[in-house]
Design a protein around this motif. Sequence first.
Motif, PDB file in Angstrom:
ATOM      1  N   LYS A 296      -7.148  -0.171  -7.734  1.00 16.49           N
ATOM      2  CA  LYS A 296      -6.103  -0.068  -6.721  1.00 16.49           C
ATOM      3  C   LYS A 296      -6.572   0.608  -5.434  1.00 16.49           C
ATOM      4  O   LYS A 296      -5.790   0.744  -4.491  1.00 16.49           O
ATOM      5  N   PHE A 297      -7.864   1.049  -5.385  1.00 17.51           N
ATOM      6  CA  PHE A 297      -8.319   1.660  -4.132  1.00 17.51           C
ATOM      7  C   PHE A 297      -9.805   1.485  -3.842  1.00 17.51           C
ATOM      8  O   PHE A 297     -10.251   1.792  -2.731  1.00 17.51           O
ATOM      9  N   VAL A 298     -10.605   0.997  -4.775  1.00 22.70           N
ATOM     10  CA  VAL A 298     -12.041   0.787  -4.526  1.00 22.70           C
ATOM     11  C   VAL A 298     -12.240  -0.601  -3.919  1.00 22.70           C
ATOM     12  O   VAL A 298     -11.654  -1.591  -4.381  1.00 22.70           O
ATOM     13  N   SER A 299     -13.085  -0.685  -2.893  1.00 24.28           N
ATOM     14  CA  SER A 299     -13.219  -1.901  -2.085  1.00 24.28           C
ATOM     15  C   SER A 299     -13.512  -3.161  -2.886  1.00 24.28           C
ATOM     16  O   SER A 299     -12.967  -4.229  -2.600  1.00 24.28           O
ATOM     17  N   CYS A 300     -14.403  -3.067  -3.865  1.00 23.12           N
ATOM     18  CA  CYS A 300     -14.811  -4.284  -4.571  1.00 23.12           C
ATOM     19  C   CYS A 300     -13.651  -4.943  -5.313  1.00 23.12           C
ATOM     20  O   CYS A 300     -13.730  -6.132  -5.650  1.00 23.12           O
TER      21      CYS A 300
ATOM     22  N   LYS B  94      -0.386  -4.172  -5.697  1.00 25.97           N
ATOM     23  CA  LYS B  94      -0.019  -2.807  -5.319  1.00 25.97           C
ATOM     24  C   LYS B  94      -1.260  -1.934  -5.285  1.00 25.97           C
ATOM     25  O   LYS B  94      -1.928  -1.757  -6.306  1.00 25.97           O
ATOM     26  N   TYR B  95      -1.589  -1.402  -4.107  1.00 26.45           N
ATOM     27  CA  TYR B  95      -2.764  -0.571  -3.938  1.00 26.45           C
ATOM     28  C   TYR B  95      -2.363   0.852  -3.560  1.00 26.45           C
ATOM     29  O   TYR B  95      -1.269   1.084  -3.049  1.00 26.45           O
ATOM     30  N   LEU B  96      -3.287   1.780  -3.796  1.00 23.82           N
ATOM     31  CA  LEU B  96      -3.030   3.192  -3.526  1.00 23.82           C
ATOM     32  C   LEU B  96      -3.743   3.648  -2.255  1.00 23.82           C
ATOM     33  O   LEU B  96      -4.875   3.229  -1.980  1.00 23.82           O
TER      34      LEU B  96
ATOM     35  N   THR C  80      -6.647   0.518   3.959  1.00 23.15           N
ATOM     36  CA  THR C  80      -6.886   1.275   2.724  1.00 23.15           C
ATOM     37  C   THR C  80      -6.055   2.554   2.653  1.00 23.15           C
ATOM     38  O   THR C  80      -6.100   3.262   1.657  1.00 23.15           O
ATOM     39  N   THR C  81      -5.316   2.839   3.709  1.00 19.94           N
ATOM     40  CA  THR C  81      -4.460   4.035   3.728  1.00 19.94           C
ATOM     41  C   THR C  81      -3.095   3.664   4.306  1.00 19.94           C
ATOM     42  O   THR C  81      -2.930   2.598   4.915  1.00 19.94           O
ATOM     43  N   THR C  82      -2.143   4.562   4.131  1.00 25.32           N
ATOM     44  CA  THR C  82      -0.818   4.370   4.732  1.00 25.32           C
ATOM     45  C   THR C  82      -0.723   5.073   6.085  1.00 25.32           C
ATOM     46  O   THR C  82       0.367   5.348   6.579  1.00 25.32           O
ATOM     47  N   ASN C  83      -1.877   5.336   6.697  1.00 21.46           N
ATOM     48  CA  ASN C  83      -1.900   6.092   7.953  1.00 21.46           C
ATOM     49  C   ASN C  83      -1.114   5.406   9.071  1.00 21.46           C
ATOM     50  O   ASN C  83      -0.519   6.074   9.927  1.00 21.46           O
ATOM     51  N   ARG C  84      -1.117   4.072   9.086  1.00 23.12           N
ATOM     52  CA  ARG C  84      -0.357   3.366  10.119  1.00 23.12           C
ATOM     53  C   ARG C  84       1.138   3.696   9.999  1.00 23.12           C
ATOM     54  O   ARG C  84       1.813   3.947  10.991  1.00 23.12           O
ATOM     55  N   VAL C  85       1.637   3.676   8.770  1.00 19.43           N
ATOM     56  CA  VAL C  85       3.051   3.976   8.547  1.00 19.43           C
ATOM     57  C   VAL C  85       3.344   5.434   8.886  1.00 19.43           C
ATOM     58  O   VAL C  85       4.361   5.746   9.526  1.00 19.43           O
TER      59      VAL C  85
ATOM     60  N   LEU D  91       0.859  -1.186   0.000  1.00 21.88           N
ATOM     61  CA  LEU D  91       0.000   0.000   0.000  1.00 21.88           C
ATOM     62  C   LEU D  91       0.893   1.233   0.000  1.00 21.88           C
ATOM     63  O   LEU D  91       1.809   1.352   0.828  1.00 21.88           O
ATOM     64  N   LYS D  92       0.661   2.160  -0.928  1.00 23.57           N
ATOM     65  CA  LYS D  92       1.549   3.313  -1.077  1.00 23.57           C
ATOM     66  C   LYS D  92       0.782   4.474  -1.692  1.00 23.57           C
ATOM     67  O   LYS D  92      -0.351   4.314  -2.130  1.00 23.57           O
ATOM     68  N   ASP D  93       1.433   5.632  -1.731  1.00 24.58           N
ATOM     69  CA  ASP D  93       0.844   6.764  -2.450  1.00 24.58           C
ATOM     70  C   ASP D  93       1.280   6.688  -3.915  1.00 24.58           C
ATOM     71  O   ASP D  93       2.070   5.823  -4.296  1.00 24.58           O
ATOM     72  N   ARG D  94       0.777   7.597  -4.741  1.00 27.69           N
ATOM     73  CA  ARG D  94       1.084   7.535  -6.173  1.00 27.69           C
ATOM     74  C   ARG D  94       2.413   8.234  -6.454  1.00 27.69           C
ATOM     75  O   ARG D  94       2.488   9.253  -7.116  1.00 27.69           O
ATOM     76  N   ASP D  95       3.456   7.647  -5.935  1.00 27.55           N
ATOM     77  CA  ASP D  95       4.824   8.090  -6.202  1.00 27.55           C
ATOM     78  C   ASP D  95       5.362   7.146  -7.276  1.00 27.55           C
ATOM     79  O   ASP D  95       5.624   5.971  -7.000  1.00 27.55           O
TER      80      ASP D  95
END
Length: 287
Positions: free
Chosen positions: A141-145, A64-66, A156-161, A44-48
């Motif tokens: 890369k980011f929608v639940s289904c 690889k998810y966004l 669904t986010t990199t908030n933990r990191v 899981l990463k941002d669009r870098d």
Amino acid sequence: MTSTNKSFTAACAVISAEKSENYLWVLQRIKSMLAGCMEPRVILKDRDFALMNACEQVFPKAHKYLCRFHIQQNINKNSKKKFSDKEWKEFVRTFWTLCESTTEEIYRYNLENLEAQLKEADREQVFDYLKKSWLDPYREKFVSCWINRTINFHQTTTNRVESMHATLKSHFPSHRNTLDKLVLYVDHVVDKQYTEIRSSFETSLRKVMTHHKNQPMLAYILRKVSIYAIELLSMELKRKEDGLRAYGANCGCQLFTSCGLPCACRLEKLENKANPDHTHRRVLEEA
């Protein structure tokens, strides 16, 4: 992430710049520490784009998810000034509903609602931006289904990191640190994580939440499965009892595919078994 919903650090790296060759070096070092079965299956990463390319080279088999949070931040910069505060809040709610779509059919329905909402407010340009920049190229890369078809434990986010990074930085007395001191700070953070994780495991082995006792299907797994996992099952049972579940695609089965736990429709099938003890054992086996 542990089964008790605690985060832990697998590795820390110090790099001079956020460039492809630096990311590549870091990921190669991480890969060298891992046995094949331990390699990440979801990243899981941002669009870098530099990071995306490095991940593709080193871990080609991983999904690889966004990060949704970073997507929202990009949308904020591009579009927020075009809305009033009230309109913006409504738009964000509609967009996040789209992100949480549990099936492709529901996604198309939510997409039509979003398009209608923006067209009614004469903001077709915002919808065009969303479609061209995010939904058409990256929705899988980011929608639940789509992302919940693989085990991701609802991340669904990199908030933990980001949070762990902030915690680590909070231990630095200044911006000028030697490498040996940095290692000590990292070691201190990891030790603290280890203590908290052990405590969470012990809590799950001895503690039972009151509302879990009132759900017969959970009786056999109390103190055998983490409280966090049981809570996810408890919420799924409530969803079933409230009539918010249906079989097959309508259920979405996302708790099963994303966390490996029985979803509402599976729980109903287990509940309909004639032997209650067998049902409890099956819930334990699936959990």
